[in-house]
Motif scaffolding. Structure first.
Motif, short mmCIF file in Angstrom:
data_model
loop_
_atom_site.label_atom_id
_atom_site.label_comp_id
_atom_site.label_asym_id
_atom_site.label_seq_id
_atom_site.Cartn_x
_atom_site.Cartn_y
_atom_site.Cartn_z
N LEU A 9 13.24 21.76 48.37
CA LEU A 9 13.27 22.76 47.30
C LEU A 9 14.62 23.46 47.26
CD1 LEU A 9 11.99 24.51 45.07
CD2 LEU A 9 11.11 25.99 46.91
N ARG A 10 15.12 23.84 48.41
CA ARG A 10 16.41 24.53 48.46
C ARG A 10 17.53 23.63 47.94
NH1 ARG A 10 20.77 26.61 50.25
NH2 ARG A 10 20.97 28.70 51.02
N LEU A 11 17.52 22.38 48.35
CA LEU A 11 18.55 21.44 47.88
C LEU A 11 18.46 21.21 46.37
CD1 LEU A 11 18.53 18.77 50.72
CD2 LEU A 11 20.37 20.39 50.17
N ASP A 12 17.25 21.17 45.86
CA ASP A 12 17.06 20.93 44.43
C ASP A 12 17.30 22.18 43.59
OD1 ASP A 12 16.38 18.31 45.03
OD2 ASP A 12 14.22 18.65 44.85
N TYR A 13 17.01 23.35 44.16
CA TYR A 13 17.09 24.58 43.40
C TYR A 13 18.53 25.07 43.20
CZ TYR A 13 15.79 29.24 41.75
OH TYR A 13 15.63 30.37 41.00
N MET A 17 20.02 26.45 39.68
CA MET A 17 20.49 27.82 39.46
C MET A 17 21.93 27.82 38.95
SD MET A 17 20.78 31.17 41.91
CE MET A 17 19.04 31.54 41.93
N LEU A 18 22.79 27.04 39.56
CA LEU A 18 24.19 27.01 39.13
C LEU A 18 24.31 26.57 37.67
CD1 LEU A 18 25.86 25.55 42.32
CD2 LEU A 18 26.07 27.89 41.43
N ARG A 19 23.54 25.55 37.29
CA ARG A 19 23.58 25.08 35.91
C ARG A 19 23.04 26.15 34.96
NH1 ARG A 19 20.57 20.69 36.32
NH2 ARG A 19 18.73 21.64 35.45
N LEU A 29 15.44 26.78 32.66
CA LEU A 29 14.15 27.41 32.90
C LEU A 29 13.06 26.37 33.11
CD1 LEU A 29 14.37 30.26 30.24
CD2 LEU A 29 14.81 30.42 32.70
N GLN A 30 13.09 25.30 32.32
CA GLN A 30 12.11 24.22 32.47
C GLN A 30 12.26 23.54 33.84
OE1 GLN A 30 9.55 23.46 30.52
NE2 GLN A 30 8.92 21.83 31.91
N SER A 31 13.49 23.34 34.26
CA SER A 31 13.73 22.73 35.58
C SER A 31 13.17 23.61 36.69
CB SER A 31 15.22 22.50 35.80
OG SER A 31 15.72 21.55 34.91
N ALA A 32 13.37 24.92 36.59
CA ALA A 32 12.84 25.83 37.60
C ALA A 32 11.31 25.79 37.61
CB ALA A 32 13.33 27.25 37.34
N TYR A 33 10.70 25.75 36.44
CA TYR A 33 9.24 25.67 36.36
C TYR A 33 8.74 24.40 37.05
CZ TYR A 33 4.53 25.29 34.51
OH TYR A 33 3.17 25.15 34.42
N GLU A 34 9.39 23.28 36.77
CA GLU A 34 8.98 22.01 37.38
C GLU A 34 9.17 22.04 38.90
OE1 GLU A 34 7.29 19.63 35.97
OE2 GLU A 34 7.39 20.67 34.03
N LEU A 35 10.24 22.66 39.36
CA LEU A 35 10.43 22.79 40.81
C LEU A 35 9.32 23.64 41.43
CD1 LEU A 35 14.29 23.25 41.21
CD2 LEU A 35 12.90 21.30 41.93
N GLY A 36 8.92 24.70 40.73
CA GLY A 36 7.82 25.53 41.21
C GLY A 36 6.52 24.75 41.29
N ARG A 37 6.25 23.94 40.29
CA ARG A 37 5.04 23.10 40.31
C ARG A 37 5.09 22.12 41.47
NH1 ARG A 37 3.48 20.29 34.92
NH2 ARG A 37 1.90 19.60 36.35
N GLY A 38 6.26 21.52 41.68
CA GLY A 38 6.41 20.58 42.78
C GLY A 38 6.23 21.26 44.13
#
Length: 103
Positions: A9-13, A17-19, A29-38
């Motif tokens: 999660l840290r590596l993906d997040y 965040m930078l983008r 925002l969609q990417s963050a939501y998907e990471l949260g689901r994962g």
């Protein structure tokens, strides 16, 4: 293993965040939501998710050049955090709605 999931999660997040901080669009925002689901699927707890967000945010925030940039970064990161934890919120609401009403 949850530790591996937190590390992933840290590596993906961090790049999400930078983008998002540079573009501040719906895709971040969609990417963050998907990471949260994962993270939820991988049994990462909400506190760990927030800890990862804070660690990444503090690293990015430290590079702010001035107060206004620091404020913009903080606002954008806060919006990203809300999306990151939205899946947890929806799951909790679904759980609470499925419970019988107290008598």
């Amino acid at each position: 293993m949850v530790h591996d999931a937190v590390s992933r999660l840290r590596l993906d997040y961090a790049p999400v965040m930078l983008r998002h901080l540079s573009q501040q669009d719906e895709s971040g925002l969609q990417s963050a939501y998907e990471l949260g689901r994962g993270a939820m699927r991988d049994s990462v707890g909400l506190l760990e998710v927030v800890r990862v967000h804070n660690e990444v945010f503090l690293e990015v925030h430290a590079s702010s050049r001035d107060l206004e940039e620091a404020r913009r970064t903080a606002r954008a990161a806060a919006a990203l955090l809300l999306e990151l934890v939205a899946a947890f919120e929806m799951t909790q609401r679904g759980f609470m709605e499925g419970r019988p009403a107290p008598e």
